[in-house]
Design a protein around this motif. Structure first.
Motif, mmCIF file in Angstrom:
data_model
loop_
_atom_site.group_PDB
_atom_site.id
_atom_site.type_symbol
_atom_site.label_atom_id
_atom_site.label_comp_id
_atom_site.label_asym_id
_atom_site.label_seq_id
_atom_site.Cartn_x
_atom_site.Cartn_y
_atom_site.Cartn_z
ATOM 1 N N ALA A 204 26.967 99.456 35.809
ATOM 2 C CA ALA A 204 26.904 97.918 35.992
ATOM 3 C C ALA A 204 27.252 97.225 34.741
ATOM 4 C CB ALA A 204 25.482 97.480 36.605
ATOM 5 N N LYS A 205 26.943 97.634 33.662
ATOM 6 C CA LYS A 205 27.107 96.954 32.185
ATOM 7 C C LYS A 205 28.709 97.138 32.165
ATOM 8 C CE LYS A 205 22.755 97.278 29.845
ATOM 9 N NZ LYS A 205 22.086 97.920 28.693
ATOM 10 N N SER A 206 29.169 98.511 32.307
ATOM 11 C CA SER A 206 30.599 98.461 32.181
ATOM 12 C C SER A 206 31.570 97.609 33.067
ATOM 13 C CB SER A 206 30.905 100.077 32.514
ATOM 14 O OG SER A 206 30.414 100.766 31.516
ATOM 15 N N PHE A 207 30.996 97.695 34.117
ATOM 16 C CA PHE A 207 31.862 96.876 35.362
ATOM 17 C C PHE A 207 31.689 95.204 34.716
ATOM 18 C CE2 PHE A 207 32.136 95.121 39.736
ATOM 19 C CZ PHE A 207 33.393 95.225 39.843
ATOM 20 N N LYS A 208 30.447 94.898 34.440
ATOM 21 C CA LYS A 208 30.339 93.472 33.872
ATOM 22 C C LYS A 208 31.257 93.234 32.619
ATOM 23 C CE LYS A 208 26.899 90.160 32.083
ATOM 24 N NZ LYS A 208 25.536 89.965 31.561
ATOM 25 N N ALA A 209 31.287 94.206 31.859
ATOM 26 C CA ALA A 209 32.359 93.889 30.523
ATOM 27 C C ALA A 209 33.725 93.931 31.308
ATOM 28 C CB ALA A 209 32.378 95.113 29.609
ATOM 29 N N ARG A 210 34.301 94.754 32.025
ATOM 30 C CA ARG A 210 35.453 94.694 32.622
ATOM 31 C C ARG A 210 35.565 93.070 33.306
ATOM 32 N NH1 ARG A 210 37.537 98.345 37.783
ATOM 33 N NH2 ARG A 210 37.400 99.984 36.162
ATOM 34 N N ILE A 211 34.739 92.707 34.238
ATOM 35 C CA ILE A 211 34.968 91.379 34.733
ATOM 36 C C ILE A 211 35.079 90.536 33.681
ATOM 37 C CG2 ILE A 211 33.418 89.542 36.136
ATOM 38 C CD1 ILE A 211 32.639 92.049 37.786
ATOM 39 N N LEU A 212 34.132 90.260 32.684
ATOM 40 C CA LEU A 212 33.981 89.192 31.653
ATOM 41 C C LEU A 212 35.468 89.215 31.004
ATOM 42 C CD1 LEU A 212 30.602 89.480 30.692
ATOM 43 C CD2 LEU A 212 31.549 87.461 32.001
ATOM 44 N N LEU A 213 36.115 90.316 30.431
ATOM 45 C CA LEU A 213 37.251 90.470 29.901
ATOM 46 C C LEU A 213 38.401 89.794 30.730
ATOM 47 C CD1 LEU A 213 38.660 91.656 27.265
ATOM 48 C CD2 LEU A 213 39.152 93.368 28.786
ATOM 49 N N HIS A 214 38.152 90.300 31.847
ATOM 50 C CA HIS A 214 39.273 89.721 32.912
ATOM 51 C C HIS A 214 39.067 88.202 32.832
ATOM 52 C CE1 HIS A 214 41.518 88.807 36.628
ATOM 53 N NE2 HIS A 214 42.042 90.182 36.397
ATOM 54 N N ALA A 215 38.048 87.663 33.007
ATOM 55 C CA ALA A 215 37.777 86.264 33.403
ATOM 56 C C ALA A 215 38.191 85.545 32.163
ATOM 57 C CB ALA A 215 36.381 86.059 33.817
ATOM 58 N N ALA A 216 38.049 86.048 31.128
ATOM 59 C CA ALA A 216 38.225 85.346 29.693
ATOM 60 C C ALA A 216 39.524 85.380 29.348
ATOM 61 C CB ALA A 216 37.286 86.142 28.463
ATOM 62 N N THR A 217 40.181 86.478 29.559
ATOM 63 C CA THR A 217 41.630 86.432 29.250
ATOM 64 C C THR A 217 42.446 85.464 30.453
ATOM 65 O OG1 THR A 217 41.534 88.492 30.510
ATOM 66 C CG2 THR A 217 42.048 88.656 28.021
ATOM 67 N N TRP A 218 42.169 85.518 31.522
ATOM 68 C CA TRP A 218 42.896 84.807 32.546
ATOM 69 C C TRP A 218 42.648 83.251 32.182
ATOM 70 C CZ3 TRP A 218 44.987 86.606 37.251
ATOM 71 C CH2 TRP A 218 45.280 85.329 38.185
ATOM 72 N N GLU A 219 41.428 82.906 31.764
ATOM 73 C CA GLU A 219 41.043 81.560 31.389
ATOM 74 C C GLU A 219 41.919 81.112 30.293
ATOM 75 O OE1 GLU A 219 38.625 77.963 31.384
ATOM 76 O OE2 GLU A 219 39.544 79.115 32.831
ATOM 77 N N LYS A 220 41.962 82.122 29.213
ATOM 78 C CA LYS A 220 42.629 81.734 28.044
ATOM 79 C C LYS A 220 44.316 81.649 28.222
ATOM 80 C CE LYS A 220 43.440 83.422 23.153
ATOM 81 N NZ LYS A 220 42.756 84.461 22.099
ATOM 82 N N TYR A 221 44.620 82.615 29.051
ATOM 83 C CA TYR A 221 46.511 82.738 28.961
ATOM 84 C C TYR A 221 46.992 82.248 30.386
ATOM 85 C CZ TYR A 221 45.813 85.900 24.993
ATOM 86 O OH TYR A 221 45.454 86.421 23.900
ATOM 87 N N VAL A 222 45.921 82.176 31.277
ATOM 88 C CA VAL A 222 46.642 81.808 32.823
ATOM 89 C C VAL A 222 45.979 80.233 33.040
ATOM 90 C CG1 VAL A 222 46.767 82.234 35.204
ATOM 91 C CG2 VAL A 222 46.645 83.876 33.591
#
Length: 633
Positions: A204-222
């Motif tokens: 669950a922690k690993s999946f949360k890390a994946r989701i947050l990385l995706h959300a953060a980079t999407w917010e920053k670059y898209v």
């Protein structure tokens, strides 16, 4: 692992006995009537909750991807990469994941009514919260913002006719669900042997890390460029109160990754010594055996799934109970493009355009020398002998006590440079997720599929740390993460001093390179390019493979047929590159020089920002007029 499937089978029988439905009538968005038999008949004991949560694992499958991307020599279906997506009438990702969410929500609701101690069903409940996030994420990656469903519905439920939630609201819900899962799930080290493969705190922690990385980079670059306004088109960009900033998401992603790294529950696979001792000359191919690890017959060292401590979330297959039924080894779909071949590092840790140990392209085997073991082990080298698989396919599977010369079959690999009709394995043939097992015929293999492995956690840590540092990362953080992956790949450490002499190399670029190489074929590339906001630039270039002009390939005779050349110029529609071409929008990726074989032309590829999300299936909009189509469709 077999125990999970025995319990799933038991649960399926119970469903049949009670009349509990998990099929099409659960698809509330298709507006079919709800069955009248209540699920309360089933959720009464701890064992029933356990069996019900075990059933969720059947939703895991074989999820390889990345075909037709910029990294792939597989161009069998280029419609998606070419931006040719059209509005479908229906879509299985939409339909199935909402079906799955209903039964997950049923378990969560029934847990609140359980008469025993809540601790008895905490693992089952945590598993349900995890899978609720998992299925919402499947929908988010495909469509952007979607309706959030957190209770079991029938045709009269108001959510059936609700508008779409924004991607930010979906992310918020997933993080909340994963926090619940983390509070309820057992640790990986507490699992019994029969429970390996189940979802844990670390998963669950690993999946949360994946989701947050995706959300953060999407917010920053898209940012909001693919959202639509939410009133006439798309899901909009509404953010819930307290939605985290980009840096807060990167920080939490790094924190989650750190906690998994510090748990001691997982480690990278590195079995070079064991493979080499059992089968001299093949130790450098240990990563090939990692991705086809089954029982002791799947590799020369007799290693089994119990030796794999890297998979954190996985689809568990079993030769008796659940074969994966895919044709992967026969199809061999993960051959690299020219771009990926040059992204693989040299043993000195530098890319081909800067390395002092790169041997060039002159001979057929030159570019395989002094290279990353992910290239050496997962891509076939011309004229090297490789076992087939099964009792007789391509000469038959490995018999490690014998030599290739003991057989009449010619096991040498000859590159496909004379036929573009296959649409895959052109120029290079990949070995990842294939096998050489003598005892496994087509579709009967049962090695597990990695849905999230420890290497990804290390990559998440490195990327989040570099983003937080505005492109700067310390050697210490690199040693904790990326360099562990490079060490098992036979590549020198990445350090600030290593890349500082080269103006085109950046730390963020090198971390992205590592991610592309490490996760190729595991269904990440499209999502990565989109969240970095560079899919248009990366996907819309020529896709090339082998250098022909000025190399041995130009005149080499096919050893299987002395009347033919290996390369047949007349067989290829697009010919060879005539000038040097950039392959990437970010620094550090080698350009393609003149003389490379083109397998798909840039003129065919028109990926756009609208393609960052797929269209909502038309039948869903007909059923619910409050669902707005994504922009551009």
């Amino acid at each position: 692992m077999k125990n999970i499937y025995k319990q799933i089978n038991k649960f399926s029988l119970a469903l049949a006995a009670t009349g509990l439905i998990f099929g099409g009538c659960d698809d509330y968005l298709d507006q079919e009537p709800k069955d009248q038999v209540t699920e309360a008949i089933y959720y009464e004991t701890q064992e029933q909750f356990t069996n019900a949560s075990n059933y969720f694992y059947t939703r895991f499958g074989w999820e390889e991807g990345d075909g037709a991307t910029d990294l792939s020599g597989n161009i069998g279906d280029t419609d998606y990469a070419s931006g040719k997506t059209i509005i479908p009438v229906s879509d299985d990702i939409w339909k199935n994941n909402y079906v799955y969410l209903r039964v997950i929500n049923q378990l969560i609701e029934k847990a609140a009514e359980y008469n025993g101690e809540q601790s008895e069903i905490s693992a089952s409940l945590g598993t349900a919260y995890f899978f609720r996030a998992w299925h919402h994420n499947k929908l988010l990656l495909r469509f952007g913002g979607v309706p959030i469903v957190t209770r079991s519905l029938d045709v009269s439920s108001e959510e059936v006719y609700a508008p779409r939630n924004s991607r930010y609201e979906v992310v918020n819900q997933m993080v909340s669900d994963l926090d619940m899962a983390i509070s309820l799930l057992p640790t990986a080290t507490s699992l019994a042997d029969s429970e390996v493969g189940k979802i844990t705190v670390e998963a669950a922690k690993s999946f949360k890390a994946r989701i947050l990385l995706h959300a953060a980079t999407w917010e920053k670059y898209v940012s909001t460029t693919a959202d639509g306004d939410g009133s006439s088109v798309g899901a909009g960009s509404a953010k819930p109160a307290g939605y985290p900033s980009v840096d807060e998401m990167f920080t939490e992603a790094k924190k989650m990754a750190t906690e998994v790294m510090n748990s001691g529950a997982f480690e990278l696979w590195d079995k070079r010594a064991e493979i080499e001792a059992a089968y001299p000359g093949w130790g450098d191919h240990h990563l090939f055996y990692f991705f086809c690890l089954e029982d002791g017959t799947s590799n020369p060292a007799g290693l089994t799934k119990a030796d794999n401590k890297e998979f954190i979330i996985q689809t568990v297959y079993d030769y008796i109970l659940r074969q994966n039924r895919n044709n992967t080894t026969h199809a061999k779909p993960w051959g690299p493009s020219r771009k990926l071949m040059d992204m693989y590092l040299c043993s000195d840790g530098l890319p081909v355009q800067h390395s002092g140990v790169f041997n060039g392209y002159g001979m057929m085997t030159s570019e395989f020398q002094n290279r990353d073991l992910r290239l050496v082990g997962l891509v076939k080298e011309p004229l090297k002998e490789y076992w087939g698989y099964g009792s007789g396919t391509a000469g038959g599977g490995a018999q490690y006590d014998k030599d290739f010369s003991d057989f009449s079959w010619d096991f040498r690999y000859v590159p496909n440079l004379d036929n573009e009709s296959a649409t895959r394995n052109m120029g290079y043939e990949g070995r990842k997720l294939t096998h050489e097992n003598y005892y496994r015929e087509t579709r009967t293999q049962s090695y597990n599929f990695p849905l999230l492995r420890y290497a990804e956690v290390l990559l998440i840590y490195a990327e989040a740390a570099c983003e937080l540092g505005d492109g700067v990362i310390s050697d210490g953080d690199l040693d904790l993460s990326i360099n562990k992956i490079r060490e098992r790949s036979g590549v020198a450490d990445l350090t600030n001093a290593l890349i500082s002499p080269f103006s085109d190399l950046t730390m963020l670029g090198e971390i992205r390179r590592e991610r592309a190489i490490e996760l190729f074929g595991e269904n990440f590339r499209y999502d990565d390019l989109k969240r970095w906001g560079i899919a248009e630039e990366e996907l819309n270039k020529n896709v090339c493979v082998t250098y022909v002009a000025g190399t041995e390939f130009e005149t080499a005779i096919d050893p299987m047929d002395a009347t033919l050349n290996i390369y047949n110029a007349s067989a290829w529609s697009y010919g060879l590159t005539t000038t040097e071409e950039a392959t990437s929008s970010y620094a550090g990726i080698a350009s393609t020089k003149a003389g490379a074989l083109i397998i798909d032309a840039s003129g065919n590829r028109r990926f756009q920002r609208m393609n960052y999300v797929d269209p909502i299936p038309s039948v869903q909009i007909e059923l619910n007029e409050n669902l707005l189509q994504n922009p551009g469709y």
